[in-house]
Design a protein around this motif. Structure first.
Motif, PDB file in Angstrom:
ATOM      1  N   SER A   9     -50.996 -21.366  71.719  1.00  0.00           N
ATOM      2  CA  SER A   9     -49.529 -21.303  71.754  1.00  0.00           C
ATOM      3  C   SER A   9     -49.041 -19.856  71.743  1.00  0.00           C
ATOM      4  CB  SER A   9     -48.908 -22.110  70.617  1.00  0.00           C
ATOM      5  OG  SER A   9     -49.271 -21.599  69.374  1.00  0.00           O
ATOM      6  N   LEU A  10     -49.751 -18.959  71.068  1.00  0.00           N
ATOM      7  CA  LEU A  10     -49.367 -17.547  71.059  1.00  0.00           C
ATOM      8  C   LEU A  10     -49.461 -16.953  72.467  1.00  0.00           C
ATOM      9  CD1 LEU A  10     -49.967 -15.006  68.394  1.00  0.00           C
ATOM     10  CD2 LEU A  10     -50.890 -14.435  70.617  1.00  0.00           C
TER      11      LEU A  10
ATOM     12  N   GLN B  29     -40.155 -10.421  66.614  1.00  0.00           N
ATOM     13  CA  GLN B  29     -40.573 -11.767  66.205  1.00  0.00           C
ATOM     14  C   GLN B  29     -41.674 -11.650  65.165  1.00  0.00           C
ATOM     15  OE1 GLN B  29     -41.715 -14.136  69.545  1.00  0.00           O
ATOM     16  NE2 GLN B  29     -39.610 -14.496  70.149  1.00  0.00           N
TER      17      GLN B  29
ATOM     18  N   ALA C 169     -49.448 -18.634  75.309  1.00  0.00           N
ATOM     19  CA  ALA C 169     -48.428 -19.298  76.151  1.00  0.00           C
ATOM     20  C   ALA C 169     -47.068 -18.659  75.946  1.00  0.00           C
ATOM     21  CB  ALA C 169     -48.375 -20.792  75.831  1.00  0.00           C
ATOM     22  N   ASP C 170     -46.743 -18.329  74.712  1.00  0.00           N
ATOM     23  CA  ASP C 170     -45.459 -17.661  74.424  1.00  0.00           C
ATOM     24  C   ASP C 170     -45.401 -16.286  75.078  1.00  0.00           C
ATOM     25  OD1 ASP C 170     -42.870 -17.320  73.040  1.00  0.00           O
ATOM     26  OD2 ASP C 170     -43.988 -15.832  71.846  1.00  0.00           O
ATOM     27  N   LEU C 171     -46.486 -15.538  74.999  1.00  0.00           N
ATOM     28  CA  LEU C 171     -46.518 -14.223  75.649  1.00  0.00           C
ATOM     29  C   LEU C 171     -46.348 -14.356  77.172  1.00  0.00           C
ATOM     30  CD1 LEU C 171     -49.421 -12.501  73.683  1.00  0.00           C
ATOM     31  CD2 LEU C 171     -46.986 -11.885  73.627  1.00  0.00           C
ATOM     32  N   LYS C 172     -46.993 -15.341  77.749  1.00  0.00           N
ATOM     33  CA  LYS C 172     -46.860 -15.576  79.189  1.00  0.00           C
ATOM     34  C   LYS C 172     -45.416 -15.911  79.540  1.00  0.00           C
ATOM     35  CE  LYS C 172     -48.352 -18.437  82.980  1.00  0.00           C
ATOM     36  NZ  LYS C 172     -48.892 -19.702  83.374  1.00  0.00           N
ATOM     37  N   ASN C 173     -44.777 -16.780  78.755  1.00  0.00           N
ATOM     38  CA  ASN C 173     -43.390 -17.160  79.009  1.00  0.00           C
ATOM     39  C   ASN C 173     -42.435 -15.973  78.884  1.00  0.00           C
ATOM     40  OD1 ASN C 173     -44.076 -19.814  79.488  1.00  0.00           O
ATOM     41  ND2 ASN C 173     -43.706 -20.442  77.372  1.00  0.00           N
ATOM     42  N   ARG C 174     -42.803 -14.993  78.075  1.00  0.00           N
ATOM     43  CA  ARG C 174     -41.957 -13.812  77.905  1.00  0.00           C
ATOM     44  C   ARG C 174     -42.299 -12.711  78.907  1.00  0.00           C
ATOM     45  NH1 ARG C 174     -41.760 -11.561  72.304  1.00  0.00           N
ATOM     46  NH2 ARG C 174     -43.848 -12.343  71.918  1.00  0.00           N
TER      47      ARG C 174
ATOM     48  N   THR D 271     -44.090 -14.273  62.668  1.00  0.00           N
ATOM     49  CA  THR D 271     -44.476 -15.634  62.285  1.00  0.00           C
ATOM     50  C   THR D 271     -45.291 -15.571  61.006  1.00  0.00           C
ATOM     51  OG1 THR D 271     -44.559 -16.319  64.600  1.00  0.00           O
ATOM     52  CG2 THR D 271     -45.722 -17.707  63.007  1.00  0.00           C
TER      53      THR D 271
ATOM     54  N   TYR E 144     -53.682 -19.801  68.679  1.00  0.00           N
ATOM     55  CA  TYR E 144     -53.828 -18.770  69.706  1.00  0.00           C
ATOM     56  C   TYR E 144     -53.444 -19.264  71.091  1.00  0.00           C
ATOM     57  CZ  TYR E 144     -55.588 -15.388  66.460  1.00  0.00           C
ATOM     58  OH  TYR E 144     -55.683 -14.501  65.421  1.00  0.00           O
TER      59      TYR E 144
END
Length: 88
Positions: free
Chosen positions: A78-79, A42, A81-86, A44, A76
């Motif tokens: 949202s970054l 990924q 949160a994305d890491l947590k979701n993954r 960005t 940061y």
């Protein structure tokens, strides 16, 4: 990753290194060229709105400056949160 449109969009010392990196590698944030920053599955690219760019100092919130169209704190949040979701 982000980039500046002009050297003046970064503060010292990034405004000094911007033209050197641009000469050799093109679009950059005053420190790292966009093409050099691409890695992993990924990537960005933060696109600056208007005439102002987003420097490396802006992304790490070095200057503590509000940039129209870019909220570094929200970036940061949202970054992470994305890491947590993954699952990280």
């Amino acid at each position: 990753m982000s980039y500046c449109r002009k050297a003046q969009h970064g503060k010292f010392p990034l405004n000094m290194t911007y033209p050197i990196v641009k000469h050799f590698d093109g679009l950059n944030d005053g420190l790292v060229a966009v093409d050099s920053a691409k890695w992993g599955d990924q990537f960005t690219l933060l696109e600056p709105r208007g005439h102002r760019g987003i420097s490396h100092g802006d992304v790490v919130d070095l200057n503590r400056e509000n940039i129209p169209g870019f909220d570094v704190r929200e970036f940061y949040v949202s970054l992470v949160a994305d890491l947590k979701n993954r699952g990280f």
